[in-house]
Design a protein around this motif. Sequence first.
Motif, mmCIF file in Angstrom:
data_model
loop_
_atom_site.group_PDB
_atom_site.id
_atom_site.type_symbol
_atom_site.label_atom_id
_atom_site.label_comp_id
_atom_site.label_asym_id
_atom_site.label_seq_id
_atom_site.Cartn_x
_atom_site.Cartn_y
_atom_site.Cartn_z
ATOM 1 N N LEU A 83 0.822 -1.201 0.000
ATOM 2 C CA LEU A 83 0.000 0.000 0.000
ATOM 3 C C LEU A 83 0.863 1.260 0.000
ATOM 4 O O LEU A 83 1.758 1.416 0.823
ATOM 5 N N GLU A 84 0.566 2.148 -0.926
ATOM 6 C CA GLU A 84 1.222 3.448 -1.004
ATOM 7 C C GLU A 84 0.160 4.541 -1.010
ATOM 8 O O GLU A 84 -1.011 4.293 -1.341
ATOM 9 N N ALA A 85 0.572 5.750 -0.671
ATOM 10 C CA ALA A 85 -0.379 6.866 -0.609
ATOM 11 C C ALA A 85 -1.095 7.063 -1.940
ATOM 12 O O ALA A 85 -2.278 7.420 -1.964
ATOM 13 N N LYS A 86 -0.415 6.796 -3.036
ATOM 14 C CA LYS A 86 -1.018 7.002 -4.359
ATOM 15 C C LYS A 86 -2.189 6.055 -4.615
ATOM 16 O O LYS A 86 -3.016 6.289 -5.498
ATOM 17 N N ASP A 87 -2.284 4.979 -3.845
ATOM 18 C CA ASP A 87 -3.389 4.026 -3.994
ATOM 19 C C ASP A 87 -4.668 4.502 -3.320
ATOM 20 O O ASP A 87 -5.750 3.959 -3.591
ATOM 21 N N LEU A 88 -4.571 5.498 -2.461
ATOM 22 C CA LEU A 88 -5.687 5.894 -1.611
ATOM 23 C C LEU A 88 -6.548 6.960 -2.280
ATOM 24 O O LEU A 88 -6.028 7.899 -2.893
ATOM 25 N N LEU A 89 -7.847 6.827 -2.146
ATOM 26 C CA LEU A 89 -8.789 7.747 -2.765
ATOM 27 C C LEU A 89 -9.354 8.772 -1.793
ATOM 28 O O LEU A 89 -10.249 9.541 -2.156
ATOM 29 N N TYR A 90 -8.861 8.798 -0.578
ATOM 30 C CA TYR A 90 -9.316 9.796 0.383
ATOM 31 C C TYR A 90 -8.991 11.205 -0.112
ATOM 32 O O TYR A 90 -8.076 11.403 -0.918
ATOM 33 N N LYS A 91 -9.714 12.183 0.400
ATOM 34 C CA LYS A 91 -9.390 13.567 0.068
ATOM 35 C C LYS A 91 -7.972 13.902 0.533
ATOM 36 O O LYS A 91 -7.235 14.637 -0.150
ATOM 37 N N ASN A 92 -7.584 13.350 1.669
ATOM 38 C CA ASN A 92 -6.211 13.495 2.178
ATOM 39 C C ASN A 92 -5.593 12.104 2.217
ATOM 40 O O ASN A 92 -5.810 11.341 3.167
ATOM 41 N N PRO A 93 -4.849 11.741 1.174
ATOM 42 C CA PRO A 93 -4.429 10.339 1.002
ATOM 43 C C PRO A 93 -3.234 9.932 1.862
ATOM 44 O O PRO A 93 -2.093 9.931 1.428
ATOM 45 N N PHE A 94 -3.541 9.588 3.107
ATOM 46 C CA PHE A 94 -2.529 9.000 3.974
ATOM 47 C C PHE A 94 -3.198 7.951 4.829
ATOM 48 O O PHE A 94 -4.409 7.940 5.032
ATOM 49 N N SER A 95 -2.373 7.029 5.378
ATOM 50 C CA SER A 95 -2.904 5.917 6.145
ATOM 51 C C SER A 95 -1.830 5.355 7.062
ATOM 52 O O SER A 95 -0.635 5.368 6.729
ATOM 53 N N ALA A 96 -2.263 4.835 8.196
ATOM 54 C CA ALA A 96 -1.340 4.135 9.094
ATOM 55 C C ALA A 96 -0.831 2.841 8.480
ATOM 56 O O ALA A 96 0.142 2.259 8.964
ATOM 57 N N TYR A 97 -1.481 2.370 7.403
ATOM 58 C CA TYR A 97 -1.096 1.112 6.763
ATOM 59 C C TYR A 97 -0.140 1.302 5.591
ATOM 60 O O TYR A 97 0.209 0.311 4.925
ATOM 61 N N GLU A 98 0.266 2.523 5.312
ATOM 62 C CA GLU A 98 1.211 2.736 4.208
ATOM 63 C C GLU A 98 2.472 1.898 4.430
ATOM 64 O O GLU A 98 3.013 1.840 5.528
ATOM 65 N N GLY A 99 2.919 1.225 3.375
ATOM 66 C CA GLY A 99 4.071 0.342 3.456
ATOM 67 C C GLY A 99 3.723 -1.088 3.820
ATOM 68 O O GLY A 99 4.602 -1.960 3.806
ATOM 69 N N ARG A 100 2.450 -1.357 4.098
ATOM 70 C CA ARG A 100 2.022 -2.706 4.451
ATOM 71 C C ARG A 100 1.811 -3.535 3.196
ATOM 72 O O ARG A 100 1.165 -3.098 2.245
ATOM 73 N N ARG A 101 2.347 -4.752 3.196
ATOM 74 C CA ARG A 101 2.104 -5.686 2.102
ATOM 75 C C ARG A 101 0.793 -6.422 2.376
ATOM 76 O O ARG A 101 0.588 -6.978 3.453
ATOM 77 N N ILE A 102 -0.098 -6.398 1.391
ATOM 78 C CA ILE A 102 -1.404 -7.050 1.501
ATOM 79 C C ILE A 102 -1.500 -8.068 0.372
ATOM 80 O O ILE A 102 -1.376 -7.722 -0.805
ATOM 81 N N ASP A 103 -1.705 -9.326 0.730
ATOM 82 C CA ASP A 103 -1.629 -10.412 -0.247
ATOM 83 C C ASP A 103 -2.988 -10.792 -0.835
ATOM 84 O O ASP A 103 -3.302 -11.976 -1.023
ATOM 85 N N CYS A 104 -3.809 -9.785 -1.115
ATOM 86 C CA CYS A 104 -5.038 -9.969 -1.875
ATOM 87 C C CYS A 104 -5.470 -8.591 -2.360
ATOM 88 O O CYS A 104 -4.953 -7.576 -1.907
ATOM 89 N N ARG A 105 -6.421 -8.564 -3.301
ATOM 90 C CA ARG A 105 -6.921 -7.287 -3.820
ATOM 91 C C ARG A 105 -8.437 -7.329 -3.942
ATOM 92 O O ARG A 105 -9.010 -8.368 -4.292
ATOM 93 N N VAL A 106 -9.069 -6.213 -3.676
ATOM 94 C CA VAL A 106 -10.473 -6.054 -4.033
ATOM 95 C C VAL A 106 -10.524 -5.824 -5.541
ATOM 96 O O VAL A 106 -10.059 -4.812 -6.042
ATOM 97 N N ARG A 107 -11.084 -6.809 -6.251
ATOM 98 C CA ARG A 107 -11.115 -6.725 -7.715
ATOM 99 C C ARG A 107 -12.353 -6.013 -8.237
ATOM 100 O O ARG A 107 -12.277 -5.215 -9.176
ATOM 101 N N ASP A 108 -13.511 -6.327 -7.632
ATOM 102 C CA ASP A 108 -14.781 -5.743 -8.071
ATOM 103 C C ASP A 108 -15.649 -5.433 -6.870
ATOM 104 O O ASP A 108 -15.666 -6.183 -5.894
#
Length: 452
Positions: A399-424
């Motif tokens: 997860l990187e900030a560029k992946d986030l759609l929030y108005k202010n794109p930051f998260s405590a999870y930035e840098g976390r590897r997530i081994d699945c994706r929401v596809r639809d």
Amino acid sequence: MLDLIVKNGRVVLRDRVETTSIGVKDGKIVRIAPTIDEEAKSVCDAAGCYVLPGMVDAHMHLSEPGRTEWEGYETGTKAMAAGGITSFVEMPLNNIPATTDVASLELKMSHAKDSCWVDYAPMGGLVPWNTADLIPMAKAGVASFKAFVATCGSDKPGDFKNVTDWELYRGMREIAKVDGLVVVHCENATITDELGREAMEAGKTLVSDYVATRPIFTEVEAVRRVLMIAEATGCRVHIAHCSCHEAIEAVEEAKARGVDASFESCPHYLLLATEELDAIGPKAKCSPPIRDRKHRERMWELLADGRIEMLVSDHSPCTIDLKSDPNAFKAWGGISAAQNCVDAMFDEAVLKRGISPVTLSLALSTNAARRFRLEGKGEIAVGFDADLVVIDPNRSYTLEAKDLLYKNPFSAYEGRRIDCRVRDTFVRGMAVWHLGDGILGEARGKRIEIHG
């Protein structure tokens, strides 16, 4: 002709996972069968993927109107769609004015209308001055009422305010008359405020220092006190964001003696630990705070046993400057979390810990829909809304900030590897998100009607 068929997926039903297909017509699930031969306007092949009911997030802060620079309906609900949340119950704060009477409720709903990509229900506030407004708000269709026994709010006109025990008791007496639900933020205000003052006077600045000023007993004491007030008034009560097993066990004890109580926790209490917070910084500051690794492991045990009733985001965004103060005590307390509840929890719970997808789905979707009386939400079953999320367990990302759609794109999870994706993601059978294409269609989220 059907509107949509989702085929070949490992579908998470209310009591099992089954490779099957889902037929959708006019926004509703009309068929679940291994094969569906009928023609459809659209077909989604979910082979190799899991299909879950969309997350029902019963704890969401969007700051429109009044603090829309923090978050708004458009950006917030796009992030939800990308993260697999298909409906939410919105807190009566941090917007200005707070939602504490029918006029402010109508103002808030006027902003939400035609601005949301997912479905929504409002929550009213229980504050010191609005006892006479509670039943009118219930009749106007709020899903529940929020109260704080921890210190909250600001001096800004129209902002929220915590209640005393008397004010909570008085409000619960009113809300019980209409069988309403009160959601309470439980921390002992007197002790946590003074511990915080002492820490700041001593020059403490770290997030872990902040955690130390809100020890577990201050949460559990408040939980037990609120449950006793609910019991005395006969009011339905829901304990917000339990951070530790001791708080959950207090709710379980109250339920065993007949109190109409429920509770929620949040992914950040399972995905993060106190020992990690100083490296992350104020992006991970929240209250109740994130507990240590020992408590985190106990929370995982409760989830695996099906004892965590609900998982909610407690998405509480703000502008980056409010999270940038190096002094954790001065930084805004809240975690931007909506976009990564489903994928991060599916990864850690199902893929890494072997917890049943059914157990996770109950916590993410079904139980909240039932408790908050969101009819047609939270399950993959004939007659329910076709709110669906397709998760690909074979895709990984960091997860990187560029992946986030929030108005202010930051998260405590930035840098976390997530081994699945929401596809639809589908809301009432309408595609609102596809990995690779992004947000789809228009803002067609609807207000959910609440029926007692």
